[in-house]
Design a protein around this motif. Structure first.
Motif, mmCIF file in Angstrom:
data_model
loop_
_atom_site.group_PDB
_atom_site.id
_atom_site.type_symbol
_atom_site.label_atom_id
_atom_site.label_comp_id
_atom_site.label_asym_id
_atom_site.label_seq_id
_atom_site.Cartn_x
_atom_site.Cartn_y
_atom_site.Cartn_z
ATOM 1 N N TYR A 234 -0.270 -4.113 -8.452
ATOM 2 C CA TYR A 234 0.866 -5.216 -8.257
ATOM 3 C C TYR A 234 -0.152 -6.279 -7.818
ATOM 4 O O TYR A 234 0.264 -7.334 -8.369
ATOM 5 N N ASP A 235 -0.992 -6.633 -6.817
ATOM 6 C CA ASP A 235 -1.796 -7.444 -6.412
ATOM 7 C C ASP A 235 -2.690 -7.891 -6.806
ATOM 8 O O ASP A 235 -3.177 -9.252 -7.209
ATOM 9 N N ASP B 65 -0.697 -1.323 -4.980
ATOM 10 C CA ASP B 65 -0.515 -2.330 -4.455
ATOM 11 C C ASP B 65 -1.853 -3.134 -4.709
ATOM 12 O O ASP B 65 -1.536 -4.478 -4.963
ATOM 13 N N GLU B 66 -2.673 -2.443 -5.955
ATOM 14 C CA GLU B 66 -4.053 -2.349 -6.030
ATOM 15 C C GLU B 66 -3.736 -2.934 -8.164
ATOM 16 O O GLU B 66 -3.850 -4.898 -7.916
ATOM 17 N N HIS C 90 -2.441 -15.647 -1.562
ATOM 18 C CA HIS C 90 -1.720 -15.435 -3.094
ATOM 19 C C HIS C 90 -2.462 -15.717 -3.710
ATOM 20 O O HIS C 90 -1.536 -15.310 -4.931
ATOM 21 N N LEU D 240 4.855 2.903 -9.600
ATOM 22 C CA LEU D 240 4.471 2.362 -8.535
ATOM 23 C C LEU D 240 5.470 2.814 -7.662
ATOM 24 O O LEU D 240 4.417 2.608 -6.541
#
Ligand SMILES: Nc1ncnc2c1ncn2[C@@H]1O[C@H](COP(=O)(O)OP(=O)(O)O)[C@@H](O)[C@H]1O
Ligand SMILES: [Mg+2]
Length: 358
Positions: free
Chosen positions: A224-225, A221-222, A352, A200
């Motif tokens: 991870y999120d 970030d994709e 979220h 990351l």
């Protein structure tokens, strides 16, 4: 110029009955740092060796800079390589080690000196040219390994778990060092690791691998999120999943509701959602808001009781029971604000909330 610097097209590589890479397709853009991330044994090194030419795919093609190199030998592929055991030659100086690939390529002496000193400046070690490997630190040795890989100005840099022999602190420093070097050179790089934090921190994009195939490719970030599979979510450190069922899809609001252990949780809707489908719900502990019990109710606000609190310095961690079968982990910034046994409310902000439709 071709769009991609490296392309694997439907690459399959078997060892006997074992399919180490099963029909893998991956495109790596010019100047990009792509990481192959996955647990040990998932075929990362095998994929890298298909790029280097140390492995010949059983099926599929490999392209470098638009050229089909599937049948081109390694030494003609113009690659720089750094491996886990990067062993420098102990009887050669730093200069000699970095010069070695140029000797093999029969470059003349004056030019060799220029290229080696360029490479040493790149890793800020020009003052160490006369040192022997034993006279420099592990981190410096690793940088010399990098300089040796880069000295003949390859098109592509390939790194296979280059930091895994270093201690934790040095490993973190070297991450930034490598990222910085690759940025300065603008070179295309493929980085292999099983360490998700490293992936990351370093990568432009990450390809998460699982047993011979790629599960998801995306920016850090994709990944991870918005993990798209349970494996990715799990591997990236989201281990708490709640099994649920989609109870309704609200087209107007672009939300859906998931029934999880008696709670109706609102989540962002996606096209594949349909009532009745089984899903996995998850939310990161630091995305949940912990509120006093006096807080008004609302969408995704649930009543709970603090079962356990743990002070973690910069954060506090709570286990909050929200129904008989369901305990949520919540992390908040700063000091402990709620005590064990205290009634609270938890708010799960819709943006979220993550759902994987199974
Ligand atoms: N030369 C080989 N002969 C037989 N099996 C191999 C060989 N190289 C790797 N394997 C097997 O292929 C699988 C993938 O290995 P590898 O690509 O090294 O994975 P990773 O780098 O992700 O740890 C593993 O099960 C490994 O044992
Ligand atoms: Mg490996």
């Amino acid at each position: 110029m071709p769009d991609y610097m490296i392309e694997l097209r439907d690459v399959t590589k078997r060892y006997g009955d074992l399919v180490a890479n099963d029909n893998v397709t991956l495109q790596i853009r010019r100047g990009e740092l792509m990481t192959l991330l996955g647990p040990s044994g998932c075929g990362k090194t095998t994929a890298l060796r298909c790029i280097t030419g140390h492995n010949i795919p059983d099926e599929g093609r490999v392209f470098i800079d638009g050229e089909d190199v599937t049948d081109v030998p390694t030494y003609k592929r113009e690659l720089g390589m750094v491996f886990q055991s990067f062993a420098l030659f102990p009887h050669m100086t730093v200069f000699g080690n970095v010069e070695f690939p140029l000797m093999i390529r029969r470059m003349n002496k004056a030019e060799r000196r220029e290229w080696v000193m360029d490479a040493l400046r790149m890793i800020r070690m020009e003052e160490y040219e006369d040192h022997y490997p034993r006279q420099i630190s592990g981190g410096q040795q690793q940088r010399v390994g990098l300089a040796r890989a880069l000295v003949y100005r390859p098109k592509v840099l390939l790194l296979d778990e280059p930091l895994s022999n270093l201690d934790a602190k040095l490993r973190e420093e070297m991450r930034f060092e490598i990222r910085d070097l690759i940025d300065r050179l603008g070179i295309t790089a493929v980085y292999v690791t099983h360490d998700q934090a490293e992936a990351l921190a370093l990568s432009d994009r990450v390809a998460v691998r699982n047993a011979g195939h790629i599960e998801q490719v995306g920016m850090p970030d994709e990944i991870y999120d918005l993990p798209q599979t349970r494996f990715v979510a799990d591997f990236i450190g989201l281990s708490e999943f709640l099994a649920g069922t989609l109870s309704a899809v609200h087209t107007e609001e672009r939300t859906a509701t998931v029934a999880v252990d008696g709670l109706e949780i609102h989540v962002p809707a996606t096209p594949e959602m349909a009532p009745g489908r089984k899903v996995l719900f998850f939310i990161r502990p630091n995305d949940i808001e912990l509120l006093p019990a006096s807080q008004e109710s609302g969408i995704n606000v649930f009543v709970g009781v603090v079962e356990k609190k743990t002070y973690l310095g910069d954060r506090s961690d709570y286990r909050v029971r929200v129904s008989e079968g369901l305990e949520l982990r919540v992390q908040t910034d700063g000091k402990v604000r709620f005590e064990e046994g205290e009634n609270v409310k938890v708010h799960l902000p819709i943006p979220h909330c993550r759902v994987i439709v199974e």
